[in-house]
Design a protein around this motif. Structure first.
Motif, short mmCIF file in Angstrom:
data_model
loop_
_atom_site.label_atom_id
_atom_site.label_comp_id
_atom_site.label_asym_id
_atom_site.label_seq_id
_atom_site.Cartn_x
_atom_site.Cartn_y
_atom_site.Cartn_z
N THR A 179 0.81 -1.23 0.00
CA THR A 179 0.00 0.00 0.00
C THR A 179 0.83 1.27 0.00
N ASP A 180 2.03 1.22 0.60
CA ASP A 180 2.85 2.44 0.72
C ASP A 180 4.12 2.28 -0.10
N TYR A 181 4.50 3.40 -0.73
CA TYR A 181 5.78 3.45 -1.44
C TYR A 181 6.39 4.81 -1.14
N ASP A 182 7.37 4.82 -0.22
CA ASP A 182 8.05 6.04 0.17
C ASP A 182 7.03 7.11 0.61
N TYR A 183 6.16 6.73 1.58
CA TYR A 183 5.16 7.60 2.18
C TYR A 183 4.03 7.96 1.23
N PHE A 184 3.91 7.31 0.09
CA PHE A 184 2.80 7.54 -0.83
C PHE A 184 1.86 6.35 -0.75
N ASN A 185 0.58 6.62 -0.53
CA ASN A 185 -0.42 5.57 -0.48
C ASN A 185 -0.86 5.26 -1.91
N VAL A 186 -0.54 4.09 -2.38
CA VAL A 186 -0.81 3.72 -3.77
C VAL A 186 -2.22 3.20 -3.94
N VAL A 187 -3.02 3.16 -2.86
CA VAL A 187 -4.40 2.68 -2.97
C VAL A 187 -5.38 3.84 -3.01
N THR A 188 -5.29 4.75 -2.05
CA THR A 188 -6.24 5.86 -1.99
C THR A 188 -5.98 6.91 -3.07
N PHE A 189 -4.74 7.07 -3.50
CA PHE A 189 -4.45 8.09 -4.50
C PHE A 189 -5.13 7.81 -5.84
N PRO A 190 -5.07 6.59 -6.41
CA PRO A 190 -5.81 6.35 -7.66
C PRO A 190 -7.31 6.51 -7.50
N ILE A 191 -7.85 6.10 -6.36
CA ILE A 191 -9.30 6.25 -6.16
C ILE A 191 -9.69 7.72 -6.12
N SER A 192 -8.89 8.54 -5.43
CA SER A 192 -9.21 9.97 -5.39
C SER A 192 -9.11 10.60 -6.77
N CYS A 193 -8.12 10.20 -7.55
CA CYS A 193 -8.01 10.73 -8.92
C CYS A 193 -9.20 10.31 -9.77
N PHE A 194 -9.67 9.08 -9.58
CA PHE A 194 -10.83 8.61 -10.33
C PHE A 194 -12.09 9.39 -9.96
N LEU A 195 -12.26 9.66 -8.66
CA LEU A 195 -13.42 10.45 -8.23
C LEU A 195 -13.35 11.87 -8.77
N ILE A 196 -12.17 12.45 -8.76
CA ILE A 196 -12.03 13.80 -9.32
C ILE A 196 -12.40 13.81 -10.80
N LEU A 197 -12.00 12.77 -11.52
CA LEU A 197 -12.36 12.67 -12.93
C LEU A 197 -13.88 12.57 -13.11
N LEU A 198 -14.55 11.80 -12.27
CA LEU A 198 -16.01 11.69 -12.34
C LEU A 198 -16.67 13.03 -12.04
N PHE A 199 -16.15 13.75 -11.05
CA PHE A 199 -16.72 15.05 -10.73
C PHE A 199 -16.51 16.05 -11.86
N ILE A 200 -15.38 15.95 -12.54
CA ILE A 200 -15.12 16.84 -13.68
C ILE A 200 -16.13 16.56 -14.79
N LEU B 151 1.31 17.69 -3.02
CA LEU B 151 0.28 17.57 -4.06
C LEU B 151 -0.58 16.34 -3.86
N VAL B 152 0.06 15.23 -3.48
CA VAL B 152 -0.71 14.00 -3.22
C VAL B 152 -1.66 14.20 -2.04
N MET B 153 -1.21 14.91 -1.02
CA MET B 153 -2.08 15.22 0.11
C MET B 153 -3.29 16.05 -0.35
N GLY B 154 -3.06 17.00 -1.25
CA GLY B 154 -4.18 17.78 -1.76
C GLY B 154 -5.14 16.94 -2.58
N PHE B 155 -4.63 16.02 -3.41
CA PHE B 155 -5.49 15.15 -4.19
C PHE B 155 -6.29 14.20 -3.29
N ARG B 156 -5.73 13.87 -2.14
CA ARG B 156 -6.42 12.93 -1.25
C ARG B 156 -7.69 13.54 -0.67
N TYR B 157 -7.64 14.83 -0.31
CA TYR B 157 -8.80 15.46 0.33
C TYR B 157 -9.61 16.31 -0.63
#
Length: 853
Positions: free
Chosen positions: A174-195, A270-276
């Motif tokens: 799930t983590d790669y150098d403090y980056f959550n590789v699970v929640t980040f793609p989901i948040s990007c997908f939701l942002i795309l749906l909202f767009i 930036l990843v923190m901003g995409f998460r919330y």
């Protein structure tokens, strides 16, 4: 008998040749005793004492005492005369008839219950209770995950094994150098749906059926969803602190360069901003689809956060990588806090605000979803106003709410021509409990969402910083005492050389130490809490000043904030963008400086309390005290002479009295103040340094002064933020625009449904169908223009005849620009002459026609 024993003991010591400072101190409390190589001793006297045993005062000491006494008499005389004068004036004043106190219909207790019933709605109570329950469940779950790790590390510590724990395979996936590789793609997908589901408002509205626009996360210059946005930003403060700690540590993996590591930290932000981002965008969109997606994402993110912080990113317990990098301090923690459950309890107490905020998000979004579903399926039972509001966007709803009688903007307009004494008191309980001298709570003002978000993030950031400063630093203070003592001794010896000291302190900590260091735990904790109090007070004062400055800009005053200039509009916009970041950065740096300054002061005070004397500080006071006493004596002497000799009516009128004596006094004082000016310049420098440290987190204060304040980046960003807020949040403008927009929107809706007019009859949105007569409106317009002649130059018919430069000159508020003033005067003169010419021509025509007849 005791004196006789002391004499015998001293005689025996002298006979045996063992008289030294460790067994007998002949210098007393007024001096320091030093041993000499030949077995003798000598005294170094403190301050202004002299003699072989430091029992006699020097001439300088007598003079300092006399000057101090004279200064005390002057201070008593000055303030005594002021008190006597005030009492005398109070007795001479006629007794005023006391006005009857206004009796309010409700008492404070009734007001408290009324506000409690109004604010504590059923939905708010449900959200609060469920938030606390969910936060407790999250903390218990994290405790169940941390406890096995704690037991494993304690077992290794007790058996002298390597102190680390092996991470679960889940963490590697799930983590790669403090980056959550699970929640980040989901948040990007939701942002795309909202767009995809968001409509465009200005650009390419005819393309793709008007859809395809990035949703707005927060409207920072409005009051929409302030609490929810503040909670999100408070959570971001914790993650921002972790990123700052990683930057300060400077640890890079795999030999990465400085630029690569810095870019990785920016990527983390930036990843923190995409998460919330999906949470804020979903709440702002306020649709069933967006809230449903955000609800599922919030519960998934909350579960991932509990597992990740309980198994992968534990605060105190090192992993195998941390053990290899020697970045663990778990052994120091165990030696200071013990191997019991203290560390686990500290972690859970630290996480209470974080889990409360996460639980609030996971409860608030489903509540908004249920509310939206209820409105959707019960649309027939809604009132016409509610049905109309469902068809509007968030911005349109905000406009409709502005013209309500209880809105903040409407209350400001109602109080516009009222003085502060006749302004109604606040209806809130806190507004009546807080005294007006401390803070006046006003119902006609509300801070924007940006201010609430910034302050929530800073307060939670202070909480985490205080916890980390107290928990992680305390175990290192005891080993640091010897190191600090050695450094202070080396530094003090440079400034205070001591040829008599042979480096032996003979068991006395003050015999050879110029600055003895006490135990650091007590002064360190005092310094941390003093810093916290100073920072919180500064933030509260800044909040009050921010409101005062905004109200001044609403009224057009420029006594504190420089007047808006058209040439600096780009600078204002840039400062508005940097405001929040500069504020947080200044806060962190101010906390560090105030903490360092407080630690030095608290250590010096603790050293005086513990050891009774500090040679280094005494040497400084020896040089400073005479100068300070002389400066204060001269200042109070000048105040007494100015108030009671050189000014009329005891200083109440700025008119000279005894002119001849004043000129003689100024003549002799002209050269005397040159020496005082040198001392005052040093005091000025010290005050500026101390003031700059204390006021570091105050963006409304510039240490550069009024002439150079625009060169201060923090003050410039503060001015840009205020001017932007004033331009877009002026209450009078919002009420006026809201009235126009509301009437226009109701007309559009009335074209489709005539029932709106009947249902809104008598409401604030009432539409007046009976238009007034044309001649009556013309007459009212003429009377209005006669009473306000300058408005003639801002009418559409007048402005349409001007070019762009003339329009800029009329709209520019910079009255200090001479070119702008000349251009405006020329425009007014030209138009007035044209108006007079037209009037005179019409008069001549009427005269000729009369002569013909």
């Amino acid at each position: 008998m005791s004196l006789y024993i002391l004499i015998l003991f001293t005689t025996a010591v002298v006979i045996n040749g063992q008289l030294n400072c460790s067994t007998y101190n002949p210098c007393g409390r007024n001096g320091y005793c030093f041993d000499i190589d030949n077995g003798e001793w000598s005294c170094e006297c403190k301050f202004w004492w002299s003699g072989s045993t430091c029992k006699d005062l020097t001439n300088s000491g007598v003079q300092v005492i006399v000057l101090g006494c004279l200064l005390g008499l002057l201070v008593i005389l000055f303030y005594g005369l002021q008190i006597f004068h005030k009492i005398r004036l109070k007795k001479k004043q006629p007794k005023e008839v006391k006005e009857k106190a206004i009796v309010y219909d409700t008492t404070l207790i009734d007001l408290a219950f009324k506000n409690a019933r109004r604010s504590a709605r059923l939905s708010s109570c449900i959200v609060g209770v469920l938030t606390m329950i969910l936060a407790a469940i999250g903390l218990i779950s994290k405790w169940s995950l941390i406890q096995p790790i704690h037991n494993e590390i304690v077992n290794k510590y007790e058996t002298n094994q390597s102190l680390y724990y092996v991470e679960n395979s889940f963490c590697d996936k799930t983590d790669y150098d403090y980056f959550n590789v699970v929640t980040f793609p989901i948040s990007c997908f939701l942002i795309l749906l909202f767009i995809i589901t968001t409509k465009r408002t200005s650009l390419f509205r005819d393309k793709l059926w008007g859809y395809g626009a990035p949703p707005m996360p927060v409207d920072f210059i409005s009051h929409i969803d302030r609490t929810f946005a503040a909670v999100i930003f408070a959570i971001c403060a914790d993650e921002l602190l972790n990123i700052i700690q990683q930057v300060l540590d400077g640890n890079s993996k795999g030999g990465d360069g400085v630029i690569v590591v810095y870019l990785l930290r920016l990527l983390q932000v930036l990843v923190m901003g995409f998460r919330y981002y999906p949470f804020l965008a979903a709440v702002y969109m306020n649709t069933i689809f967006s809230l449903s997606c955000a609800t599922l994402y919030a519960w998934f993110d909350f579960s991932m956060t509990i597992v990740n912080q309980g198994m992968c990113q534990v605060d105190f317990y090192p992993t195998y990588d941390d053990y290899l990098d020697n970045s663990s301090d778990i052994d120091m923690m165990f030696s200071y806090y013990g191997t019991g459950p203290n560390l686990v309890v500290i972690q859970l107490c630290t996480d209470i605000p974080r889990y409360l905020c996460l639980a609030y998000i996971n409860i608030k979004i489903p509540m908004l979803l249920f509310k939206r579903l209820y409105q959707r399926f019960n649309r027939r039972n809604l009132s016409p106003e509610q049905r109309m509001l469902l068809q509007l966007t968030r911005e349109q709803k905000a406009f409709f709410h502005t013209i309500r009688p209880d809105s903040v903007e409407m209350l400001y307009v109602q109080n516009l021509f009222r003085s502060a004494d006749h302004r109604p008191r606040s209806h809130t309980l806190w507004g009546r409990l807080i005294p007006k001298k401390i803070y006046e709570w006003r119902d006609d003002f509300r801070f924007s969402a940006r201010i609430v978000c910034v302050y929530s993030s800073m307060l939670l950031l202070l909480y985490f910083v205080i916890i980390q400063a107290c928990i992680r630093v305390l175990p290192y203070l005891q080993p640091l005492e010897d190191t600090i003592q050695t450094a202070v001794d080396a530094l003090s010896v440079v400034f205070i050389p001591d040829p008599q000291d042979n480096g032996q302190n003979n068991g006395d900590p003050t015999s050879s130490l110029n600055f003895p260091i006490p135990k650091l735990v007590r002064p360190y904790l005092f310094a941390v809490f003093i810093t916290l109090i100073v920072i919180v007070l500064q933030l509260l004062v800044l909040l009050a000043n921010m409101r005062r400055n905004l109200l001044q800009l609403f009224r057009g005053e420029d006594c504190e904030i420089p007047r808006r200039q058209r040439s600096r509009y780009v600078s204002y916009a840039s400062g508005n963008i940097h405001f929040a970041g500069y504020f947080i950065g200044y806060l962190i740096w101010g906390f560090i400086l105030i903490a360092a300054f407080s630690v030095v002061i608290c250590v010096a005070i603790d050293a005086f309390i513990t050891f009774g004397n500090v040679r280094f500080v005494e040497k400084i006071l020896l040089k400073v005290i005479p100068s300070v006493l002389f400066v204060l004596f001269k200042q109070y002497l000048n105040k007494i002479l100015a108030q009671y000799v050189f000014l009329q009516h005891r200083g109440e009128v700025l008119a000279l009295n005894n002119r001849r004596i004043l000129m003689i006094f100024i003549f002799f004082n002209f050269f005397l103040d040159a020496f005082l000016g040198f001392i005052s310049s040093i005091v000025r420098l010290i005050k500026s340094v101390i003031g700059g440290i204390i006021y570091m987190c105050r963006l409304d204060y510039s240490p550069l002064g009024r002439k150079l304040e625009t060169m201060d980046g923090g003050f410039s960003s503060y001015c840009g933020f205020l001017h932007t807020e004033c331009t877009h949040r002026h209450p009078v403008m919002l009420v006026f625009v809201s009235l126009l927009y509301t009437q226009t929107k109701i007309k559009e809706l009335a074209m489709y449904d005539r029932n709106y007019i009947d249902n809104f009859k008598g409401h604030v949105f009432e539409l007046k169908l009976q238009s007034s007569s044309r001649y009556v409106r013309k007459w009212k317009l003429a009377v209005f223009l006669i009473r306000n002649p300058t408005i003639v130059f801002f009418r559409k018919s007048f402005l349409s005849q001007l070019n762009m430069e003339d329009l800029h000159a009329l709209n520019d508020l910079d009255n200090d620009d001479k070119k702008n003033l000349q251009r405006r005067l020329s425009i007014y003169t030209r138009r007035m002459s044209a108006a007079r010419a037209s009037i005179s021509s019409e008069t001549n025509i009427h005269t000729i026609e009369k002569q013909r007849f």
